[in-house]
Structure formats: C-alpha cells, structure tokens
Design an enzyme around this catalytic site. Structure first.
Site, PDB file in Angstrom:
ATOM      1  N   LYS A  49      13.835  43.383  15.140  1.00  0.00           N
ATOM      2  CA  LYS A  49      12.713  42.879  14.342  1.00  0.00           C
ATOM      3  C   LYS A  49      13.236  42.035  13.187  1.00  0.00           C
ATOM      4  O   LYS A  49      12.696  40.962  12.891  1.00  0.00           O
ATOM      5  CB  LYS A  49      11.870  44.051  13.801  1.00  0.00           C
ATOM      6  CG  LYS A  49      11.053  44.762  14.872  1.00  0.00           C
ATOM      7  CD  LYS A  49      10.406  46.049  14.372  1.00  0.00           C
ATOM      8  CE  LYS A  49       9.740  46.787  15.527  1.00  0.00           C
ATOM      9  NZ  LYS A  49       9.229  48.115  15.204  1.00  0.00           N
ATOM     10  N   GLN A  93       8.404  52.721  10.922  1.00  0.00           N
ATOM     11  CA  GLN A  93       8.986  52.859  12.260  1.00  0.00           C
ATOM     12  C   GLN A  93       8.762  54.271  12.795  1.00  0.00           C
ATOM     13  O   GLN A  93       9.003  55.263  12.106  1.00  0.00           O
ATOM     14  CB  GLN A  93      10.496  52.534  12.202  1.00  0.00           C
ATOM     15  CG  GLN A  93      11.172  52.472  13.557  1.00  0.00           C
ATOM     16  CD  GLN A  93      10.697  51.314  14.429  1.00  0.00           C
ATOM     17  OE1 GLN A  93      10.318  50.259  13.929  1.00  0.00           O
ATOM     18  NE2 GLN A  93      10.718  51.516  15.729  1.00  0.00           N
ATOM     19  N   ASP A 116       1.060  47.083  12.578  1.00  0.00           N
ATOM     20  CA  ASP A 116       1.134  47.876  13.804  1.00  0.00           C
ATOM     21  C   ASP A 116      -0.257  48.231  14.331  1.00  0.00           C
ATOM     22  O   ASP A 116      -0.383  48.785  15.423  1.00  0.00           O
ATOM     23  CB  ASP A 116       1.881  49.193  13.538  1.00  0.00           C
ATOM     24  CG  ASP A 116       3.298  49.174  14.082  1.00  0.00           C
ATOM     25  OD1 ASP A 116       3.553  48.412  15.025  1.00  0.00           O
ATOM     26  OD2 ASP A 116       4.128  49.933  13.562  1.00  0.00           O
TER      27      ASP A 116
HETATM   28  N1  GUN Z   1       8.556  52.730  17.812  1.00  0.00           N
HETATM   29  C1  GUN Z   1       8.605  52.175  19.049  1.00  0.00           C
HETATM   30  N2  GUN Z   1       7.800  51.100  19.099  1.00  0.00           N
HETATM   31  C2  GUN Z   1       7.229  50.976  17.890  1.00  0.00           C
HETATM   32  C3  GUN Z   1       6.281  50.056  17.329  1.00  0.00           C
HETATM   33  O1  GUN Z   1       5.790  49.115  17.967  1.00  0.00           O
HETATM   34  N3  GUN Z   1       5.948  50.284  16.040  1.00  0.00           N
HETATM   35  C4  GUN Z   1       6.448  51.317  15.317  1.00  0.00           C
HETATM   36  N4  GUN Z   1       6.050  51.449  14.050  1.00  0.00           N
HETATM   37  N5  GUN Z   1       7.316  52.182  15.802  1.00  0.00           N
HETATM   38  C5  GUN Z   1       7.693  52.013  17.079  1.00  0.00           C
END
Ligand code: GUN
Length: 277
Positions: A49, A93, A116
């Site tokens: 990211k 996350q 998200d």
């Molecule tokens: N863990 C795995 N995929 C994601 C995601 O798209 N967002 C978040 N916040 N955690 C994750």
C-alpha cells in the site's frame, strides 16, 4: 486459450489514472495506516500500500503500535487523525490482535475518511445504494468483471465466503447489478450443488483448493479472492490448473484480485479527498 483475467494490468491502468488525476488537479491526498501488533501478512500488505501510494503521489503516514497498547490510546490516535484536516484516509489494518474490539475501533473513524468502507455509516449506505466509500477488494472484483464485460444481470452468481471485508459487501454490489445470488459459507451443506450451477463463481473463503474441477460448469467465470501460502508459494481458493481448463475467464493468484485491492484503495483515498474538499 487466453481466459486469464489480468488484475496486474488492470491495476496499473487504474494507478496511472489516479496518478494523472492527482497531477492534473495538483492535490496532495494523505492516507494514514494504523497497524497494531506484528503480523507478517499485514507487513507485506502495508508495504504494498505504501509503495503504491507513493508512486501516485498520495502521502502515506504509517502508525505502528505494540499489541500492549490500550484500546483507548488507539482511539485517541484515530480521533487525532479525524481532526487533522490534512489527513484524508484512515485505515486500521486487520486482523487486530486478540483482545481488541474491531467494531469499536473501526467505528471511531470518521466515515468520510473510512477508505476501507467498514464503518456503520458506510455499510448502511452501501446496503441502501447511496454513494459511499466501499471496501477495496469487493470494488476490485466488480471492476474486473466490468473490464472483462461480464454482464451480471440474469446470471447465477455463487459467492463462497461471508466476511465483513469481502463477502458481505459483494452481496450488495452484485445485487445492484441484478445478479441472482447464492451465498455459501463454512456451515453450508453440499456447496457443490450451488457452485455447479453458477455462471459466475466468486470465492473468498481462505481455503486452498476448496474449489475443484468437478464443482464448476463448463464456461464458468471464476474470481478467486483467496490468498493462501503453500510453502513459499501463494495460491488462491481454486485449484487453478484444473479449473482453468473449464473456465471461460479466471483470475490467477497472484496477479488477479490482489493488485486490484491496492489500486481501489488509491481510488478510495482520492474519493475521500473529494468528499472532504
Ligand atoms: N487485511 C486484509 N485485507 C485488508 C483490507 O482490505 N483492509 C484492512 N484494513 N485490513 C485488511
């Protein structure tokens, strides 16, 4: 036979568009990512990211807490980020370490910064078909289906998996496109009777080789959202080598949905910036 849905190519196109938009409009969106505790998979996702953000001109702020931090201190940090007008996106996350209340923490995020799409407000707006921030992986899935001209109206779509992050938001996005849905999960009996009649099969279960060739019909479109580690190799939830022989279109793992998640996050950060400005 070229039946591969190339998520890497599609994601590069999206990333290029986001980069051009940021340059053209001379804006500086900022994404803050909070990680609590240590998790190797999360480390990799966050690194991806960060790299993608920096490539397109989104400033990346990384906040790391030990798993000994109190929930209140995490919430204080989210409140600080909510109040900081230079921060456009906030992402916690997942998964959180044991003992943290995911719902409570996520819902401290201001919904206009919730890139998200996991706060009550965004989830509710998605169900009601109002414009809102939508979870990145489901957005990526829909974008791939659109790019490969898979018309969902009148189709039988089977969804395997019902997570808050992927399966549940996909239900709403697929319904909006007039798909006819069957939703299977770990407690479903005889999954095969549903997968076998699917024109489009979307699998987000987190089980390697869950879907075998006897479970799908000839010509099916397969979207494999799974990311599993088998030794040093990544694989999805679908037995790719065998199932791909029957599929008219199929996403590989890696190189399918995975890169689209990151590309759609970039789009969501820009969308959040626009909502706020
Ligand atoms: N863990 C795995 N995929 C994601 C995601 O798209 N967002 C978040 N916040 N955690 C994750």
């Amino acid at each position: 036979m070229n039946n591969i849905i190339d998520g890497t190519k599609a994601s590069f196109e999206i990333r290029k568009n986001v980069k051009e938009l940021i340059e053209r409009e001379k804006i500086q969106p900022v994404l803050a990512v909070i990680q609590i505790g240590d998790n190797k998979a999360s480390d990799v996702y966050i690194k991806n990211k960060k790299k993608a953000c920096e490539e397109v001109g989104i400033k990346f702020e990384y906040i790391k807490f030990n798993d000994t931090i109190s929930e209140n201190l995490v919430i204080n940090e989210i409140k600080r980020l909510n109040n900081d007008i230079s921060v456009n996106g906030i992402l916690v996350q997942l998964p959180l370490p044991n003992g943290f209340d995911e719902g409570k923490i996520i819902n401290e995020i201001n919904p206009v910064k919730d890139v998200d799409g996991l706060t009550y407000q965004n989830v509710g707006n998605l169900v009601l078909e109002n414009d809102c921030l939508v979870p990145c992986t489901p957005l990526g899935v829909m974008e791939l289906l659109k790019r490969y001209n898979v018309n969902l109206s009148t189709k039988n779509v089977c969804l395997v998996g019902r997570s808050n992050l992927v399966g549940k938001p996909l239900i709403q996005l697929l319904l909006k496109e007039n798909a006819t849905l069957s939703i299977c999960h770990s407690k479903s009996r005889d999954i095969k009777s549903y997968t076998k009649i699917a024109d489009v099969l979307i699998v987000a279960a987190g089980h390697p080789n869950l879907i075998t060739k006897d479970m799908v019909k000839e010509g099916v479109v397969i979207i494999d959202v799974g990311i599993n580690k088998e030794g040093n190799l990544l694989c999805g939830d679908v037995d790719y080598d065998e199932v791909s022989k029957k599929a008219s279109l199929i996403t590989p793992v890696p190189g399918g949905v995975g890169p689209m998640t990151v590309a759609c996050l970039l789009k969501n950060v820009v969308k959040a910036y626009k909502i706020q400005n």
